[in-house]
Enzyme design. Sequence first.
Site, PDB file in Angstrom:
ATOM      1  CG  LEU A 345      -2.127  -0.843   1.326  1.00 15.44           C
ATOM      2  CD1 LEU A 345      -2.515  -1.054   2.777  1.00 15.44           C
ATOM      3  CD2 LEU A 345      -3.270  -0.187   0.565  1.00 15.44           C
ATOM      4  CB  CYS A 346       1.942   3.994  -1.519  1.00 15.03           C
ATOM      5  SG  CYS A 346       1.301   4.085  -3.196  1.00 15.03           S
ATOM      6  NE  ARG A 347      -0.410  11.078  -1.654  1.00 16.07           N
ATOM      7  CZ  ARG A 347      -0.879  11.893  -2.606  1.00 16.07           C
ATOM      8  NH1 ARG A 347      -2.137  12.298  -2.560  1.00 16.07           N
ATOM      9  NH2 ARG A 347      -0.121  12.294  -3.590  1.00 16.07           N
ATOM     10  CG  MET A 373      -3.169   4.038   2.638  1.00 14.09           C
ATOM     11  SD  MET A 373      -3.899   2.619   3.519  1.00 14.09           S
ATOM     12  CE  MET A 373      -4.876   3.447   4.776  1.00 14.09           C
TER      13      MET A 373
END
Length: 394
Positions: A345-347, A373
């Site tokens: 996961l990242c933004r 996210m």
Amino acid sequence: MSAQSPVRWTDPEQQELEERVAAAELAWLSMDVDVQTLRVEIDNFALIHHQLLGPLYARLDELDALVAEAVAARTGDPEDLRRAAEARQQVEELPDLDALFDSVREKSGEGADEAPPPPAAPARVRPGKEAQRIYRELVRRAHPDLTTDGAEQQRRAEFLVRVNEAYAYGDTAALEGLAAEWSTAPEAAPAVDSPDRLGWLRRRLDWLTAKITETATEQVRLEQTPMGQLLALAPQDPDRLLEQLAEELLARAAAQQAELERLLGAPDRPVGHNGTDPNRPQENPTMFAQIPTIDAASVPADAALLDVREKDEWDAGHVDGALHIPIGEVIARIGELPDEKLYVLCRVGGRSAQVVQYLVQQGRDAVNVDGGMYAWEGAGRPMVSSSGQAAFVL
């Protein structure tokens, strides 16, 4: 008119030797003081250099390795892989400088709670006949019992300690050097009017000449050490030199950090700052369409999650139980990753896609969470914050 005292005759050769020996003694003593001072200055500079700049050098070496590994992960080129392995090996083989300097302090008596253990006894040897001859002669001539003067007895006792050590190792060359030192010492000098004076002056001059050469060689060696060469750049202001070096190292580290973020697809932001530029796209997930991808709503509840955002993003809102490793640290901390399938996961999915691409190239089972996210939040999946306040995506 009083009668004049007869002028005492002096051997011209002896007079010249007396003057040359006196000059050589002065030159040697001056050089020896300079060399001892230089050695102390270099030792002190090296200690401060390590304490102030050691962490910067270590960080720069780590960044060099991370950049090389990121390049190798992208290209897969054998030469790039070789460079990455060499860069990582250099980081791993760095000596523990703190332990090294601690040992130096302990040897000098700083911070030592107990006396150091006695040195190991030398291996048994059988000194040769020449070593035996020189040893017997030195003991006969330098034995403390040959004088009643306390200071002279102490000097002789200390000298014989060196003689005994050389003999224990069967070191004939060292014994010869000690014999020359004893026979030419000022304390052993015959009286000025002694017939043995001329021969002693010649031996003393030869010994002093050798000591001058030895001292000059040591001075050159010290000046040519890395710390000696560095100190020579600013001998009068070493503190300012250290400040300049720190500035240069910080600039190099910042440049390498920026290059690492570029290679790993990190947001385009100033080094050391977690702010974003709303007018510039920072992640482009469509660039990584060929890697394994899953939508946020489909991620299993018990999935092993890896969050590669920065700390402030993580603190604002993250998945409870996820493993947090910022993207710039993934390569160095790859050993912390679990062996099971990873959901990254990242933004919005750009940085995580870069990490998934790298992990897949390393043979790991990894999947990119599409939309990051933002998608996770949009799918109504649970989040928590580090502060306990309401979680949100930063």
